[in-house]
Design a protein around this motif. Structure first.
Motif, mmCIF file in Angstrom:
data_model
loop_
_atom_site.group_PDB
_atom_site.id
_atom_site.type_symbol
_atom_site.label_atom_id
_atom_site.label_comp_id
_atom_site.label_asym_id
_atom_site.label_seq_id
_atom_site.Cartn_x
_atom_site.Cartn_y
_atom_site.Cartn_z
ATOM 1 N N GLY A 1 92.773 60.481 45.116
ATOM 2 C CA GLY A 1 91.569 61.133 44.607
ATOM 3 C C GLY A 1 90.834 60.270 43.596
ATOM 4 O O GLY A 1 89.598 60.172 43.617
ATOM 5 N N ALA A 2 91.588 59.611 42.707
ATOM 6 C CA ALA A 2 90.971 58.732 41.714
ATOM 7 C C ALA A 2 90.299 57.532 42.384
ATOM 8 O O ALA A 2 89.195 57.123 42.004
ATOM 9 C CB ALA A 2 92.020 58.265 40.714
ATOM 10 N N LEU A 3 90.955 56.963 43.381
ATOM 11 C CA LEU A 3 90.380 55.814 44.089
ATOM 12 C C LEU A 3 89.120 56.210 44.848
ATOM 13 O O LEU A 3 88.142 55.445 44.894
ATOM 14 C CB LEU A 3 91.412 55.232 45.057
ATOM 15 N N LEU A 4 89.136 57.385 45.457
ATOM 16 C CA LEU A 4 87.955 57.861 46.179
ATOM 17 C C LEU A 4 86.766 57.998 45.237
ATOM 18 O O LEU A 4 85.658 57.524 45.538
ATOM 19 C CB LEU A 4 88.265 59.196 46.850
ATOM 20 N N ALA A 5 86.976 58.633 44.090
ATOM 21 C CA ALA A 5 85.887 58.801 43.124
ATOM 22 C C ALA A 5 85.414 57.455 42.582
ATOM 23 O O ALA A 5 84.205 57.232 42.412
ATOM 24 C CB ALA A 5 86.351 59.704 41.980
ATOM 25 N N SER A 6 86.359 56.551 42.294
ATOM 26 C CA SER A 6 85.992 55.235 41.767
ATOM 27 C C SER A 6 85.135 54.453 42.756
ATOM 28 O O SER A 6 84.147 53.812 42.368
ATOM 29 C CB SER A 6 87.257 54.431 41.427
ATOM 30 N N SER A 7 85.509 54.503 44.021
ATOM 31 C CA SER A 7 84.741 53.766 45.028
ATOM 32 C C SER A 7 83.343 54.343 45.191
ATOM 33 O O SER A 7 82.354 53.591 45.250
ATOM 34 C CB SER A 7 85.487 53.784 46.366
ATOM 35 N N LEU A 8 83.209 55.668 45.228
ATOM 36 C CA LEU A 8 81.884 56.285 45.366
ATOM 37 C C LEU A 8 81.025 56.036 44.135
ATOM 38 O O LEU A 8 79.814 55.820 44.235
ATOM 39 C CB LEU A 8 82.023 57.784 45.622
ATOM 40 N N CYS A 9 81.648 56.062 42.959
ATOM 41 C CA CYS A 9 80.917 55.785 41.726
ATOM 42 C C CYS A 9 80.403 54.348 41.715
ATOM 43 O O CYS A 9 79.243 54.088 41.360
ATOM 44 C CB CYS A 9 81.818 56.044 40.521
ATOM 45 N N ALA A 10 81.265 53.403 42.117
ATOM 46 C CA ALA A 10 80.859 51.999 42.133
ATOM 47 C C ALA A 10 79.767 51.738 43.172
ATOM 48 O O ALA A 10 78.814 50.978 42.923
ATOM 49 C CB ALA A 10 82.075 51.111 42.400
ATOM 50 N N ILE A 11 79.878 52.368 44.339
ATOM 51 C CA ILE A 11 78.843 52.209 45.372
ATOM 52 C C ILE A 11 77.514 52.763 44.875
ATOM 53 O O ILE A 11 76.449 52.125 45.028
ATOM 54 C CB ILE A 11 79.277 52.914 46.669
ATOM 55 N N SER A 12 77.533 53.940 44.281
ATOM 56 C CA SER A 12 76.305 54.558 43.779
ATOM 57 C C SER A 12 75.664 53.696 42.694
ATOM 58 O O SER A 12 74.441 53.520 42.655
ATOM 59 C CB SER A 12 76.600 55.956 43.233
ATOM 60 N N TYR B 1 96.389 71.436 52.700
ATOM 61 C CA TYR B 1 95.518 70.278 52.553
ATOM 62 C C TYR B 1 95.619 69.750 51.129
ATOM 63 O O TYR B 1 95.113 70.346 50.188
ATOM 64 C CB TYR B 1 94.063 70.648 52.874
ATOM 65 N N SER B 2 96.289 68.601 50.965
ATOM 66 C CA SER B 2 96.525 68.095 49.615
ATOM 67 C C SER B 2 96.149 66.631 49.439
ATOM 68 O O SER B 2 96.223 66.128 48.324
ATOM 69 C CB SER B 2 98.007 68.260 49.252
ATOM 70 N N PHE B 3 95.755 65.944 50.494
ATOM 71 C CA PHE B 3 95.540 64.500 50.406
ATOM 72 C C PHE B 3 94.125 64.152 50.846
ATOM 73 O O PHE B 3 93.774 64.371 52.003
ATOM 74 C CB PHE B 3 96.548 63.779 51.299
ATOM 75 N N PRO B 4 93.277 63.636 49.958
ATOM 76 C CA PRO B 4 93.505 63.388 48.531
ATOM 77 C C PRO B 4 93.278 64.644 47.694
ATOM 78 O O PRO B 4 92.713 65.620 48.173
ATOM 79 C CB PRO B 4 92.455 62.327 48.190
ATOM 80 N N SER B 5 93.705 64.593 46.437
ATOM 81 C CA SER B 5 93.574 65.743 45.546
ATOM 82 C C SER B 5 92.111 65.986 45.198
ATOM 83 O O SER B 5 91.422 65.098 44.692
ATOM 84 C CB SER B 5 94.376 65.497 44.263
ATOM 85 N N GLY B 6 91.636 67.210 45.458
ATOM 86 C CA GLY B 6 90.263 67.553 45.106
ATOM 87 C C GLY B 6 90.042 67.606 43.606
ATOM 88 O O GLY B 6 88.980 67.214 43.106
ATOM 89 N N HIS B 7 91.033 68.099 42.860
ATOM 90 C CA HIS B 7 90.925 68.133 41.402
ATOM 91 C C HIS B 7 90.793 66.728 40.838
ATOM 92 O O HIS B 7 89.975 66.469 39.949
ATOM 93 C CB HIS B 7 92.154 68.816 40.788
ATOM 94 N N SER B 8 91.609 65.804 41.363
ATOM 95 C CA SER B 8 91.582 64.432 40.865
ATOM 96 C C SER B 8 90.257 63.753 41.183
ATOM 97 O O SER B 8 89.632 63.134 40.314
ATOM 98 C CB SER B 8 92.741 63.635 41.472
ATOM 99 N N SER B 9 89.801 63.865 42.413
ATOM 100 C CA SER B 9 88.558 63.188 42.795
ATOM 101 C C SER B 9 87.362 63.772 42.055
ATOM 102 O O SER B 9 86.487 63.032 41.579
ATOM 103 C CB SER B 9 88.350 63.284 44.314
ATOM 104 N N ALA B 10 87.297 65.100 41.910
ATOM 105 C CA ALA B 10 86.166 65.719 41.209
ATOM 106 C C ALA B 10 86.158 65.342 39.731
ATOM 107 O O ALA B 10 85.105 65.028 39.162
ATOM 108 C CB ALA B 10 86.231 67.241 41.365
ATOM 109 N N ALA B 11 87.338 65.376 39.098
ATOM 110 C CA ALA B 11 87.417 65.049 37.674
ATOM 111 C C ALA B 11 87.051 63.592 37.418
ATOM 112 O O ALA B 11 86.287 63.278 36.498
ATOM 113 C CB ALA B 11 88.817 65.346 37.145
ATOM 114 N N PHE B 12 87.593 62.684 38.219
ATOM 115 C CA PHE B 12 87.271 61.273 38.020
ATOM 116 C C PHE B 12 85.800 61.002 38.304
ATOM 117 O O PHE B 12 85.167 60.206 37.598
ATOM 118 C CB PHE B 12 88.159 60.393 38.899
ATOM 119 N N ALA B 13 85.228 61.649 39.323
ATOM 120 C CA ALA B 13 83.813 61.442 39.606
ATOM 121 C C ALA B 13 82.949 61.887 38.430
ATOM 122 O O ALA B 13 82.045 61.167 37.990
ATOM 123 C CB ALA B 13 83.419 62.202 40.876
#
Length: 438
Positions: free
Chosen positions: A381-392, A319-331
Motif C-alpha cells: 500500500g505504501a509503495l502504491l501511494a508513493s508511486s502515484l504521488c511521484a508520477i503526479s 481482499y487485503s493486498f494491498p492495504s487500503g488503509h496504508s495506501s490511502a494514509a500514505f497518499a
C-alpha cells in the motif's frame, strides 16, 4: 570507537538491570546541546535498543525511556540558551566550533517553530535547536508543546528499528524469515537511496525515477508475495507479541484515521480548500495522487483476493493486498509532505517527506498490530501511494516547478484537515464502542 561500543553493549548485556537507565541517559545526551554533536548517540541508541528488544524491556518501556530522556535533553538545552543568551557563544565547545551554533540559528530564524519539528531528524541540528530556541526567548509553553510532539516521533523513528531487530533475533522465527527480510529490505533501501541521490543532485527526472522504482518494487511484491509467507508470519508474530489491553484503544483510534470514510472526507476537504484558495496546480497534484491511488488500490484488490491473518476479531472481506488503509494514509500525508517541501532545499524537502510518512506508517502499522493485514500488505500500500504521488508530481512539474503554498493557506489547511481526521476517528471509535455494548 567500535571497541568501546562493544565493551559497553557487552557490559549492559551482562547487567540488563542498567539498560533502562542507559537508554534514558543516551537519549538525553543525544538531544543535549553540544554533547549531542560530539557523542555518537544514534549508534548507541540502536545498540541499546537491540539489547532491549532481546527480552530485557518491552517496546513501550523502551520508547517511554527514550522519549522522557529526549525531553530532558531538550529542556536542559533550552535552559542553557535561556540563561546565557548571546553569551552562549563563549562556551568552550561553541567558541572553537561557531559553525554549530550559526547553522542552527539560521535554520531557526528561517523556519521558526517548524524547525524544532523538522530539525529533530537532522543530526547536527537536533541538539542545538532547543538551545537556540531558548537563546531567542521562544515562549516556554510553546517550546514544551512542540518538544512533546517532536520527541514522540523521534523516539519511534530512532528506537523502533533497533528494538525490532533485537526481538527478531530472540523469537523462534520461520526458517526462511531472514533471507526474505534481507531481499525486501534491500529492495526498499535501494529505492530510498536512489531516490534521495537523484533528488540531492537535482536531477530533472528525480520524481519519475522514484515512481519507476516504486512500481518495480511493488511489482516484485505482487509476484513474490506467495513466497513471503515466512516473512509475513514472522513479523506478524513479532508485532502480536506486543499486544496490550492498555494499548489497544490507542491503536484502534490510529487505525480509524485510515478508514475509507475518514480518508475520503479528509481528501475532499483538502481539495476544496485548495480550490477555494485558487491553488490550481496544487489541486491538480492532490486530486491526481489521491484519486489515482484510490482507483489503483480498488483495481488491484479486485485482482488479488488474499486471505487475511487468523488474528481477526471480526469477519472481514478476504481482499487485503494491498492495504487500503496504508495506501490511502500514505497518499494523503505524502501530498501534504510534498506541498510543504516546495521551494525549499533538498534536505528540507526530504525531511518533510519523512515527517509525513510517520503518521502514515503509524496507521499502516496499526493494521498489522490488530491482525487485519499482513506486513507485505501495508508495504505494498505504501509503495502504491508513493508511486502515484511521484508520477503526479512529475506530470505537474513537466514545464515549471510546483511552488510552495503561503503560510496563510497552511494555517487554513493543516488545522482543518487534522481536526477532521481526529474528530472522525473519535466518532468511529465511539461508534465501535456502542456496537460492542449493544
Amino acid at each position: 570507537m567500535s571497541e568501546w561500543l562493544a565493551s559497553l553493549t557487552a557490559w549492559l548485556g551482562a547487567h540488563p538491570q542498567w539498560l533502562g537507565l542507559a537508554i534514558f541517559v543516551i537519549a538525553c545526551i543525544e538531544c543535549l546541546a553540544i554533547a549531542g554533536i560530539v557523542v555518537p548517540g544514534t549508534v548507541l541508541l540502536f545498540a541499546v535498543a537491540v539489547l532491549a528488544g532481546s527480552g530485557s524491556l518491552s517496546l513501550g518501556e523502551t520508547l517511554l525511556l527514550a522519549y522522557t530522556g529526549g525531553l530532558l535533553g531538550d529542556a536542559l538545552s533550552y535552559g542553557l540558551g535561556r540563561y546565557f543568551h548571546q553569551d552562549i557563544r563563549r562556551l568552550p565547545g561553541l567558541r572553537h566550533h561557531p559553525q554549530w551554533l550559526a547553522g542552527a540559528e539560521q535554520y531557526f530564524q528561517r523556519y521558526g517553530v517548524a524547525s524544532l519539528l523538522v530539525g529533530r531528524y537532522i543530526g547536527p541540528l537536533r541538539p542545538m535547536l532547543p538551545m537556540v530556541a531558548g537563546m531567542c526567548n521562544m515562549p516556554f509553553g510553546r517550546f514544551v508543546a512542540v518538544s512533546l510532539l517532536a520527541a514522540a516521533g523521534w523516539a519511534v523513528a530512532y528506537l523502533l528499528p533497533g528494538w525490532a531487530t533485537g526481538a527478531a533475533l530472540r523469537l523462534p522465527l520461520p526458517p526462511g524469515f531472514w533471507p526474505q527480510a534481507a531481499v525486501v529490505a534491500a529492495g526498499l533501501a535501494l529505492l530510498v537511496l536512489i531516490s534521495v541521490h537523484s533528488s540531492a543532485h537535482g536531477q530533472r527526472h528525480a520524481s519519475a525515477i522514484t515512481a519507476g522504482l516504486s512500481l518495480l518494487v511493488l511489482l516484485g511484491l505482487f509476484i513474490g508475495w506467495p513466497q513471503l509467507i515466512q516473512l509475513d508470519q514472522g513479523l506478524l508474530a513479532l508485532v502480536q507479541e506486543q499486544r496490550s489491553a492498555l494499548l489497544d484503544p490507542l491503536v484502534i483510534f490510529i487505525t480509524h484515521l485510515g478508514d475509507f470514510s475518514v480518508q475520503l472526507l479528509a481528501a475532499v476537504l483538502l481539495c476544496l480548500l485548495l480550490l477555494a484558495t485558487r491553488q490550481w496546480r496544487a489541486l491538480i497534484f492532490s486530486v491526481a495522487t489521491l484519486l489515482g491511488t484510490a482507483l489503483a488500490n480498488g483495481a488491484l484488490k479486485a485482482l488479488f483476493a488474499r486471505q487475511r491473518p487468523d488474528v481477526l476479531l471480526e469477519p472481514l472481506s478476504s481482499y487485503s493486498f494491498p492495504s487500503g488503509h496504508s495506501s490511502a494514509a500514505f497518499a494523503f500525508f505524502l501530498v501534504l509532505g510534498v506541498l510543504a517541501g516546495r521551494d525549499q532545499p533538498v534536505r528540507m524537502r526530504l525531511t518533510w517527506l519523512v515527517l509525513a510518512c510517520l503518521p502514515a506508517a503509524a496507521i499502516a502499522g496499526s493494521r498489522v498490530y490488530l491482525g487485519v493485514h499482513w506486513p507485505s500488505d501495508v508495504i505494498a500500500g505504501a509503495l502504491l501511494a508513493s508511486s502515484l504521488c511521484a508520477i503526479s508530481l512529475y506530470l505537474c512539474q513537466w514545464r515549471t516547478p510546483l511552488h510552495a503554498l503561503s503560510a496563510r493557506i497552511w494555517w487554513l489547511v493543516l488545522p482543518a484537515c487534522l481536526g477532521l481526521l481526529g474528530s472522525m476517528a473519535l466518532w468511529r471509535l465511539g461508534e465501535g464502542v456502542l456496537l460492542y455494548r449493544y
